[in-house]
Design an enzyme around this catalytic site. Structure first.
Site, PDB file in Angstrom:
ATOM      1  N   LYS A 188      31.461  54.787  48.613  1.00 31.54           N
ATOM      2  CA  LYS A 188      31.703  54.747  47.169  1.00 31.54           C
ATOM      3  C   LYS A 188      31.189  53.449  46.554  1.00 31.54           C
ATOM      4  O   LYS A 188      30.501  53.462  45.531  1.00 31.54           O
ATOM      5  CB  LYS A 188      33.213  54.891  46.908  1.00 31.54           C
ATOM      6  N   ASN A 189      31.507  52.320  47.194  1.00 33.91           N
ATOM      7  CA  ASN A 189      31.146  51.031  46.599  1.00 33.91           C
ATOM      8  C   ASN A 189      29.656  50.714  46.688  1.00 33.91           C
ATOM      9  O   ASN A 189      29.181  49.790  46.029  1.00 33.91           O
ATOM     10  CB  ASN A 189      31.961  49.895  47.232  1.00 33.91           C
TER      11      ASN A 189
ATOM     12  N   CYS B 158      44.497  45.061  36.630  1.00 31.64           N
ATOM     13  CA  CYS B 158      44.859  46.282  37.343  1.00 31.64           C
ATOM     14  C   CYS B 158      45.965  45.939  38.319  1.00 31.64           C
ATOM     15  O   CYS B 158      46.418  44.796  38.372  1.00 31.64           O
ATOM     16  CB  CYS B 158      43.657  46.877  38.059  1.00 31.64           C
TER      17      CYS B 158
ATOM     18  N   ARG C  72      41.689  40.302  37.708  1.00 33.37           N
ATOM     19  CA  ARG C  72      40.300  40.691  37.893  1.00 33.37           C
ATOM     20  C   ARG C  72      39.418  40.446  36.667  1.00 33.37           C
ATOM     21  O   ARG C  72      38.930  41.377  36.036  1.00 33.37           O
ATOM     22  CB  ARG C  72      40.220  42.151  38.352  1.00 33.37           C
TER      23      ARG C  72
ATOM     24  N   ASP D 274      39.888  45.208  51.337  1.00 37.05           N
ATOM     25  CA  ASP D 274      40.085  46.662  51.198  1.00 37.05           C
ATOM     26  C   ASP D 274      40.664  47.306  52.458  1.00 37.05           C
ATOM     27  O   ASP D 274      40.945  48.505  52.463  1.00 37.05           O
ATOM     28  CB  ASP D 274      38.765  47.349  50.825  1.00 37.05           C
TER      29      ASP D 274
ATOM     30  N   ARG E 218      40.371  58.752  44.153  1.00 33.02           N
ATOM     31  CA  ARG E 218      39.293  57.911  43.611  1.00 33.02           C
ATOM     32  C   ARG E 218      38.299  57.528  44.697  1.00 33.02           C
ATOM     33  O   ARG E 218      37.133  57.273  44.409  1.00 33.02           O
ATOM     34  CB  ARG E 218      39.879  56.616  43.020  1.00 33.02           C
TER      35      ARG E 218
HETATM   36  C1  UD1 Z   1      34.588  44.726  44.790  1.00 24.25           C
HETATM   37  C2  UD1 Z   1      34.925  46.085  45.379  1.00 24.25           C
HETATM   38  C3  UD1 Z   1      36.403  46.122  45.777  1.00 24.25           C
HETATM   39  C4  UD1 Z   1      36.751  44.957  46.701  1.00 24.25           C
HETATM   40  C5  UD1 Z   1      36.278  43.633  46.105  1.00 24.25           C
HETATM   41  C6  UD1 Z   1      36.428  42.476  47.063  1.00 24.25           C
HETATM   42  C7  UD1 Z   1      33.383  47.578  44.242  1.00 24.25           C
HETATM   43  C8  UD1 Z   1      33.201  48.643  43.236  1.00 24.25           C
HETATM   44  N1  UD1 Z   1      34.643  47.104  44.373  1.00 24.25           N
HETATM   45  O1  UD1 Z   1      35.367  44.547  43.609  1.00 24.25           O
HETATM   46  O2  UD1 Z   1      36.658  47.360  46.425  1.00 24.25           O
HETATM   47  O3  UD1 Z   1      38.138  44.904  46.896  1.00 24.25           O
HETATM   48  O4  UD1 Z   1      34.883  43.703  45.747  1.00 24.25           O
HETATM   49  O5  UD1 Z   1      35.747  42.716  48.246  1.00 24.25           O
HETATM   50  O6  UD1 Z   1      32.472  47.194  44.937  1.00 24.25           O
HETATM   51  N2  UD1 Z   1      36.441  37.149  40.047  1.00 24.25           N
HETATM   52  C9  UD1 Z   1      36.550  36.256  39.004  1.00 24.25           C
HETATM   53  N3  UD1 Z   1      35.674  36.381  37.952  1.00 24.25           N
HETATM   54  C10 UD1 Z   1      34.700  37.352  37.923  1.00 24.25           C
HETATM   55  C11 UD1 Z   1      34.605  38.254  39.005  1.00 24.25           C
HETATM   56  C12 UD1 Z   1      35.496  38.132  40.066  1.00 24.25           C
HETATM   57  O7  UD1 Z   1      37.400  35.375  38.995  1.00 24.25           O
HETATM   58  O8  UD1 Z   1      33.936  37.399  36.954  1.00 24.25           O
HETATM   59  C13 UD1 Z   1      37.392  37.050  41.185  1.00 24.25           C
HETATM   60  C14 UD1 Z   1      38.289  38.268  41.328  1.00 24.25           C
HETATM   61  O9  UD1 Z   1      39.416  38.223  40.501  1.00 24.25           O
HETATM   62  C15 UD1 Z   1      38.633  38.215  42.808  1.00 24.25           C
HETATM   63  C16 UD1 Z   1      37.365  37.677  43.443  1.00 24.25           C
HETATM   64  O10 UD1 Z   1      36.656  37.036  42.398  1.00 24.25           O
HETATM   65  O11 UD1 Z   1      39.685  37.313  43.030  1.00 24.25           O
HETATM   66  C17 UD1 Z   1      36.484  38.712  44.077  1.00 24.25           C
HETATM   67  O12 UD1 Z   1      36.297  39.799  43.194  1.00 24.25           O
HETATM   68  P1  UD1 Z   1      34.985  40.687  43.153  1.00 24.25           P
HETATM   69  O13 UD1 Z   1      34.181  40.459  44.385  1.00 24.25           O
HETATM   70  O14 UD1 Z   1      34.317  40.504  41.844  1.00 24.25           O
HETATM   71  O15 UD1 Z   1      35.603  42.148  43.209  1.00 24.25           O
HETATM   72  P2  UD1 Z   1      34.964  43.423  42.553  1.00 24.25           P
HETATM   73  O16 UD1 Z   1      33.498  43.276  42.525  1.00 24.25           O
HETATM   74  O17 UD1 Z   1      35.690  43.761  41.295  1.00 24.25           O
END
Ligand code: UD1
Length: 422
Positions: free
Chosen positions: A22-23, A117, A122, A308, A400
Site C-alpha cells: 500500500k505505502n 490522527c 503528524r 508500523d 484501509r
Molecule cells: C509514512 C507511512 C506510515 C509510517 C511512517 C513512518 C505512508 C503512506 N505512510 O507516514 O505508514 O508509519 O511513514 O515510517 O508511507 N514529521 C514532521 N513534519 C513533517 C513530516 C513528518 O514533524 O512535515 C514527523 C512525523 O510527525 C513523525 C516523523 O516525522 O514523527 C515521521 O513521519 P513521516 O515519515 O512523515 O510519516 P508519514 O510519511 O506520514
C-alpha cells in the site's frame, strides 16, 4: 459497520501470498499526475486507501479502469481541477502525496490540510518548507494549503530536519519536474521511496543516490514523463504481520511473493525471540519457538525496526517468557492498542513512549475496538492466540491496509468471520 469474530487457539498452517505494498502504491499512483501517458500499475493491493486515492484523482478529472490481476490503468491527462478536498483528505492523510506532483505539473494547487490522527499530530511542515525552498508560494487559509509556482519549481538543496517518508516522496515527485538540480539531504530510505525513485528513473528522470540518504534529482523543467507499466513491490508490513500470526499461534507457515531483504529487522527480532526463520528466494517460512524469549525494540526509520510493526510485536511479546521493552520513537501517541490488549489480559506498563510488557500471559477472548490500522492488526493477532472468542470492532481501519485479511487467515486455518454490527 463490520466487525471480526475470531475464535482463538487454532494453529495455522500452509502458505499465504503477500499483496502489493500500500505505502509503495500510494506515491506511485500520485506520480501518475506527472505522466503524459496512461499508466498501467499491477500488483496493486485491493485496500481502501488505494480506492481513496484513486477517487481523489477521479475527482480531479482523471480516469481509471481496473483490469484483471490486480492491475489498474490510470489516465491523468484529463485532470481539470487542482483541488484535493477535505472530504477525501480527512479520511487518508497520505492524500498529501498529490501536493508535490499537482504543483509541479500545474504551477498551483489547493490541498486540504490533513488533521492530526490517532497516533499523533503528524504535521506536514517539512513538506511545505521544502516546496517553499523550491520557489513555491505557500499559504494556509480555511484549512487548505494554497501552493503556487507560476513559473515552475526550481531545483534546490533540501535538508530534512527529520526523516519523513511521504515528505521525501513529495519532494522527489516535485523535483522530477522542476528546473535544475535538487539535492535531498537526510532523505528517507524506505523500500517504498526506492521504488518511486526507480520508476521515475526508468521514466527518464536523472536520479542518483537511490536508496541512500542523499538523493540528487535533475528535473525535466516541466516536461511530463512517459511512465511504462510496472508492478508494485510486496508489502513488507503485511508480510511482517503474517509472520507474527504464525509466531503468536506457534505455527509453521510460509509467505510467498515477498522481498526478504526488506524484512531484515523484523526477521532478526523474530529469531531473537526464538522463532525459526527459513528464507528461500521470495519465500519466508516461520517455525515455532521452543520458548518465546522476551524482546527489546526501538522503532526507527528504515532499515531500523518499523513503527508500523510495533503494535504486532507488542501482541507477540505478551506470550514471551519474561519482560519485553518497546520504545516508540516516531509517533508520540502510538500506544492506543495497549488499553485494548489489556482487555485480553495483557500486563503492560506504559511510561511516556516506553511500554514494558510482562509475559507470559494467558490471553482470553474479548470485545475490543480498533483505533488505527496497525493497532487493529495487533488485536487480530492477540485474538488468534486467545482462548475463546473475540470481537474486533471498527475494522474499517484494517480494511484501509490489509487485503482480504479474513480469507487469507482462514485459508491458513484461522477461524475468522466478518459480521455486521446491529
Ligand atoms: C509514512 C507511512 C506510515 C509510517 C511512517 C513512518 C505512508 C503512506 N505512510 O507516514 O505508514 O508509519 O511513514 O515510517 O508511507 N514529521 C514532521 N513534519 C513533517 C513530516 C513528518 O514533524 O512535515 C514527523 C512525523 O510527525 C513523525 C516523523 O516525522 O514523527 C515521521 O513521519 P513521516 O515519515 O512523515 O510519516 P508519514 O510519511 O506520514
Amino acid at each position: 459497520m463490520d466487525y471480526l469474530h475470531i475464535v482463538g487457539g487454532h494453529k495455522l498452517e500452509g502458505k499465504v501470498t503477500i499483496s502489493g505494498a500500500k505505502n509503495a502504491a500510494l506515491p506511485l499512483i500520485a506520480a501518475t499526475i506527472i505522466a503524459k501517458n496512461s499508466v498501467q500499475i499491477s500488483n496493486l493491493p485491493n485496500v481502501q486507501d488505494i480506492k481513496t486515492l484513486l477517487k481523489l484523482l477521479y475527482n480531479l478529472g482523471a480516469t481509471y479502469t481496473y483490469n484483471q490481476n490486480s492491475s489498474v490503468q490510470i489516465d491523468t491527462t484529463p485532470i481539470s481541477s487542482t483541488k484535493a478536498t477535505y472530504d477525501i483528505v480527512r479520511t487518508m492523510r497520505a492524500s498529501i502525496l498529490v501536493l508535490g506532483p499537482l504543483l509541479a505539473r500545474f504551477g498551483q494547487c489547493e490541498v486540504s490540510l490533513p488533521g492530526g490522527c490517532a497516533i499523533g499530530q503528524r504535521p506536514i511542515d517539512l513538506h511545505l518548507k521544502a516546496l517553499k525552498q523550491m520557489g513555491a508560494n505557500i499559504s494556509i487559509k480555511s484549512g487548505y494549503v494554497y501552493a503556487e509556482a507560476k513559473k515552475g519549481l526550481q531545483g534546490a538543496t533540501i535538508v530534512f530536519d527529520k526523516i519523513t517518508v511521504t515528505g521525501t516522496e513529495n519532494i522527489i515527485m516535485a523535483a522530477a519536474l522542476a528546473k535544475g538540480k535538487t539535492t535531498i539531504i537526510n532523505a528517507a530510505k524506505e523500500p517504498e521511496v526506492v521504488q518511486l525513485c526507480e520508476i521515475l528513473h526508468q521514466s527518464g528522470v536523472e536520479i542518483s543516490g537511490i536508496g541512500g540518504d542523499e538523493i540528487v534529482i535533475h528535473g525535466t523543467a516541466g516536461e511530463l514523463l512517459e511512465i511504462k507499466p510496472f508492478s508494485v513491490i510486496p508489502d513488507r508490513i503485511e508480510a511482517g504481520t503474517y509472520l507474527c500470526a504464525g509466531a503468536i499461534t506457534q505455527s509453521t507457515i510460509t509467505l510467498e511473493k515477498v522481498i526478504p531483504a526488506h524484512l531484515e529487522s523484523i526477521l532478526i527480532k523474530l529469531q531473537q525471540m526464538g522463532f525459526g526463520i527459513l528464507v528461500k528466494n521470495s519465500t519466508i517460512t516461520i517455525k515455532p519457538a521452543r520458548n518465546i524469549q522476551p524482546i527489546e525494540i526501538i522503532t526507527s526509520e528504515y532499515p531500523g525496526f518499523p513503527t508500523d510493526m510495533q503494535a504486532q510485536f507488542m501482541a507477540l511479546a505478551l506470550l514471551a517468557e519474561g519482560t519485553s521493552i518497546i520504545e516508540e520513537r516516531l509517533f508520540e501517541n502510538r500506544f492506543m492498542h495497549v488499553a485494548e490488549l489489556r482487555r485480553f489480559g495483557a500486563n503492560i506498563q506504559l511510561k511516556g513512549n516506553i511500554a514494558t510488557i510482562i509475559g507470559p500471559t494467558q490471553l482470553y477472548g474479548a470485545d475490543v475496538m480498533a483505533t488505527d490500522l496497525r493497532a487493529s492488526s495487533a488485536l487480530v493477532l492477540a485474538a488468534l492466540a486467545a482462548q475463546g472468542a473475540s470481537n474486533i470492532h471498527r475494522i474499517y481501519h484494517l480494511d484501509r491496509g490489509y487485503e482480504n485479511l479474513e480469507n487469507k487467515l482462514n485459508a491458513l486455518g484461522a477461524k475468522v468471520t466478518r459480521l455486521q454490527e446491529h
